[in-house]
Design a protein around this motif. Structure first.
Motif, PDB file in Angstrom:
ATOM      1  N   ILE A 195      30.474  51.848  40.886  1.00 15.97           N
ATOM      2  CA  ILE A 195      30.641  53.204  40.349  1.00 15.97           C
ATOM      3  C   ILE A 195      29.633  53.483  39.244  1.00 15.97           C
ATOM      4  N   MET A 196      29.484  52.531  38.325  1.00 12.68           N
ATOM      5  CA  MET A 196      28.553  52.737  37.211  1.00 12.68           C
ATOM      6  C   MET A 196      27.108  52.765  37.681  1.00 12.68           C
ATOM      7  N   ILE A 243      36.047  46.897  32.071  1.00 11.37           N
ATOM      8  CA  ILE A 243      35.064  47.404  33.028  1.00 11.37           C
ATOM      9  C   ILE A 243      35.563  48.623  33.813  1.00 11.37           C
ATOM     10  N   TRP A 244      36.865  48.698  34.114  1.00 12.44           N
ATOM     11  CA  TRP A 244      37.386  49.887  34.790  1.00 12.44           C
ATOM     12  C   TRP A 244      37.383  51.094  33.859  1.00 12.44           C
ATOM     13  N   ASP A 262      37.825  42.063  41.600  1.00 14.83           N
ATOM     14  CA  ASP A 262      38.259  43.406  41.240  1.00 14.83           C
ATOM     15  C   ASP A 262      37.217  44.152  40.412  1.00 14.83           C
ATOM     16  N   PHE A 263      36.278  43.428  39.810  1.00 15.69           N
ATOM     17  CA  PHE A 263      35.238  44.059  38.995  1.00 15.69           C
ATOM     18  C   PHE A 263      34.132  44.690  39.836  1.00 15.69           C
ATOM     19  N   MET A 264      34.039  44.358  41.124  1.00 10.25           N
ATOM     20  CA  MET A 264      32.943  44.862  41.932  1.00 10.25           C
ATOM     21  C   MET A 264      32.940  46.389  42.073  1.00 10.25           C
ATOM     22  N   PRO A 265      34.077  47.036  42.402  1.00 16.39           N
ATOM     23  CA  PRO A 265      34.054  48.511  42.530  1.00 16.39           C
ATOM     24  C   PRO A 265      33.579  49.245  41.279  1.00 16.39           C
TER      25      PRO A 265
END
Length: 206
Positions: free
Chosen positions: A158-159, A23-24, A151-154
């Protein structure tokens, strides 16, 4: 170094298969579409922001930790570009969809094993993975799955923002869904099965 290269290789497999990235990495690909900057450069910028965030999360200035994370992300972003070019050259983007899906899943599994190794070694690591380590052991009582989900929230935010500019979401597919639900589980499993004598030695000051 082995786990750094392994992580870059796994992420590059996801990028070139184009059936979903971690995801990042997906967030970096979408920022690339919106801003036109190189994916490797964007991964470095994200890593730099993560490194600063970690100093806030541990509630003190830790210069060796910060410098180590910056060095890691410099090499990581460089190797991602190298592997992505190599995998593109050998034709991974042109393979049938089903094979690319399996390659994407392999890529996610590969970088999760890499994360497990260098989080346990705790010598130097990608700042984003140090973020999940800090969340896991300082705030979440050792729960790897919960720290990954937070940690997946940011990158999701962004997307959402880049979608407003490009009206498309790139690098999000089967591999991304697999990563979202399996990252924490794969890391915890690798903790037990890959180099099992290498145990977590995360330390922090109250």
């Amino acid at each position: 170094m082995f786990s750094l290269v392994l992580n870059a290789c796994g992420n590059s497999l996801c990028i070139t298969s184009n059936v979903g990235s971690g995801i990042w990495t997906a967030a970096a690909v979408n920022m690339h579409a919106a801003l036109g900057l190189d994916v490797g450069l964007l991964l470095f910028i994200v890593g730099l922001i993560n490194a600063v965030t970690n100093q806030i999360l541990i509630r003190r200035i830790d210069v060796p930790r910060f410098v180590g994370e910056i060095i890691f992300v410099l090499f990581f972003s460089y190797f991602v570009d190298i592997f992505t070019a190599a995998f593109t050259l050998i034709g991974i983007p042109k393979l049938p969809w089903l094979i690319r899906m399996l390659i994407s899943i392999l890529g996610v599994s590969t970088f999760c094993v890499a994360i497990s190794i260098y989080q346990r070694a705790n010598i130097f690591m990608h700042p984003n993975d140090d973020t999940t380590n800090i969340l896991r052991f300082m705030y979440l009582k050792g729960n790897a799955t919960a720290s990954q989900l937070i940690d997946f929230m940011p990158p999701i935010i962004i997307m959402s923002i880049t979608w407003g500019f490009t009206h498309q979401v790139l690098a999000v597919n089967i591999g991304t869904i697999y990563s979202f639900f399996m990252n924490g589980i794969l890391i915890e499993t690798a903790d037990r099965l890959v180099f099992p004598k290498l145990v977590h030695n995360f330390k922090f000051k109250h």
